[in-house]
Design an enzyme around this catalytic site. Structure first.
Site, PDB file in Angstrom:
ATOM      1  N   ASP A   1      18.582 -52.467  52.773  1.00 55.56           N
ATOM      2  CA  ASP A   1      18.522 -53.560  51.811  1.00 55.56           C
ATOM      3  C   ASP A   1      17.333 -54.485  52.095  1.00 55.56           C
ATOM      4  OD1 ASP A   1      20.963 -52.684  50.749  1.00 55.56           O
ATOM      5  OD2 ASP A   1      22.130 -54.006  52.057  1.00 55.56           O
TER       6      ASP A   1
ATOM      7  N   TYR B   1      23.319 -48.596  63.564  1.00 57.44           N
ATOM      8  CA  TYR B   1      22.819 -49.914  63.175  1.00 57.44           C
ATOM      9  C   TYR B   1      23.226 -50.939  64.229  1.00 57.44           C
ATOM     10  CZ  TYR B   1      21.807 -48.657  58.261  1.00 57.44           C
ATOM     11  OH  TYR B   1      21.291 -48.123  57.112  1.00 57.44           O
TER      12      TYR B   1
END
Lengths: 257, 257
Positions: B54, B112
């Site tokens: 994003d 992540y």
């Protein structure tokens, strides 16, 4: 008047350094701080820093004092300033101190950290505003050079032209190598009773020249003896690798002030 | 054609994410990469990423492949791209791989990291683009919630609306707490065989709600069972705390591809 004592962190990337500049120059940290405190106090105040930091240089522990009206002494200054100031500046600590304490004149020692990026093939963009991409270096040779900077010397050779000072003699208490924030970085930490204009950046620049084999470690003594910045050619380290980490003060109640 | 395999780091702050957008949207990482490789190849190329990130999300180990003319396969692509691309992007590794390797379809797992800033009184401006200022949290409660995310679940409740996917079942291999870059930070590291749209940011957002006492750790099971993002109200963690650290691939010569 009450003396408000502030410890500040800032990312220097987008500032024209600490010190207030002529109106047309860009934003400075001192200017941003004075604007907020003046607005809250309703009178124009002056911030006195422990010393200047250059454009692009960062801080984790810059110190400044501001004299404010007694009626404002009890405010939660840390909260108030952090809520209003540029997000590239943060107040780490705020307190009222005795008026014998002075952010510039009461300094006992300062510590700066300088971060070098050692990998010549790539860098981490997240670190680009915080390191000098110096590439591969002979760290042992640099350690040997660092050892020769220790103690009391005339550092005139490592001073860039600028504000005149009474004496160019300073005492380096420590100059040590540390692991960096990533495996491709290394940090040198410089502690001294004070630093001349761009002294850390010149010392770091000379040490990098040693690390590249352009000078021998023992050349430190020759360069110091020259007492002239232009006697030898080597780079001044760029500002973004430098961070003012801590400023140590004499405490008025310790009898040292 | 030769398949160029790239490992990328980027600071996502000023990008509109990984994925190419309509012309008027801002710069994307994919777009910046395709521009440089196309220019060097003299033909228009397409970059295939391991997945989207994003706007504002960072990477230390995003992976992408680009099919380039055979005549260009021997170039020093790491050096060439790093010399030309936006300084917020860096090529950490570049190599030619077998055409059976696909940056998106050959993924075995991804990791992540999400960084939280825990101090409610101040923050370090140097870290403001890399942390969520979540304030003080009950870390043990968050650990207990994290444990309930482990293993295979239908993560539909933690998916934001977007591209339809065949299955919303994913397997979380690890969700562990680590020290951060500064003493006021904490990092959670999420590993899974794949992640749905904003799944990490929703899981982190729910864990922070647990850390604030708004949910109990065992509520994780209720929220998973609801299979609906809107069934419970909690924040989606903001993008700047998130970083795609590593993507693991099946190797064609290992017989797993």
């Amino acid at each position: 008047m009450a003396r408000l004592w502030l410890t500040l962190a800032y990312e220097g990337t987008d500032f024209c350094g600490w010190q207030l500049q002529a109106a047309k120059a860009g934003q400075t940290v001192q200017g941003a701080l004075e604007d907020v405190v003046s607005r809250v106090c309703g009178v124009s105040v002056r911030a006195h820093g422990s010393g200047r930091t250059d454009s692009g240089v960062h801080a984790l522990g810059q110190v400044a004092h501001v004299d404010i009206p007694d009626a404002k002494a009890a405010l939660d200054w840390q909260h108030i300033i952090n809520a209003q100031i540029d997000p590239a500046i943060s107040i780490i600590d705020a307190r009222i101190v005795d008026e014998s304490m002075h952010a510039r004149y009461s300094v006992v020692s300062k510590t700066y950290a300088y971060s070098l990026w050692l990998n010549g093939r790539y860098s981490i963009p997240q670190r680009r505003n915080f390191v000098w991409k110096a590439g591969p270096l002979d760290l042992e040779a640099m350690d040997a050079a660092a050892a020769l900077f220790m103690g009391e010397h005339d550092f005139r050779s490592f001073q860039n032209a600028g504000t005149p000072v009474k004496s160019t003699v300073r005492t380096v208490h420590a100059l040590t190598r540390h692991a960096g924030q990533t495996p491709d970085e290394i940090v040198w930490r410089f502690s001294a009773d004070g630093f001349l204009k761009q002294m850390v950046r010149n010392m770091m620049g000379f040490m990098v020249a040693v690390g590249r084999g352009q000078f021998a470690p023992q050349d430190v003594s020759r360069v110091l003896a020259a007492t002239d910045r232009s006697a030898y050619r080597y780079p001044t380290a760029p500002p973004q690798g430098l961070c003012l980490e801590t400023v140590v003060y004499a405490q008025p109640d310790s009898g040292q002030a």
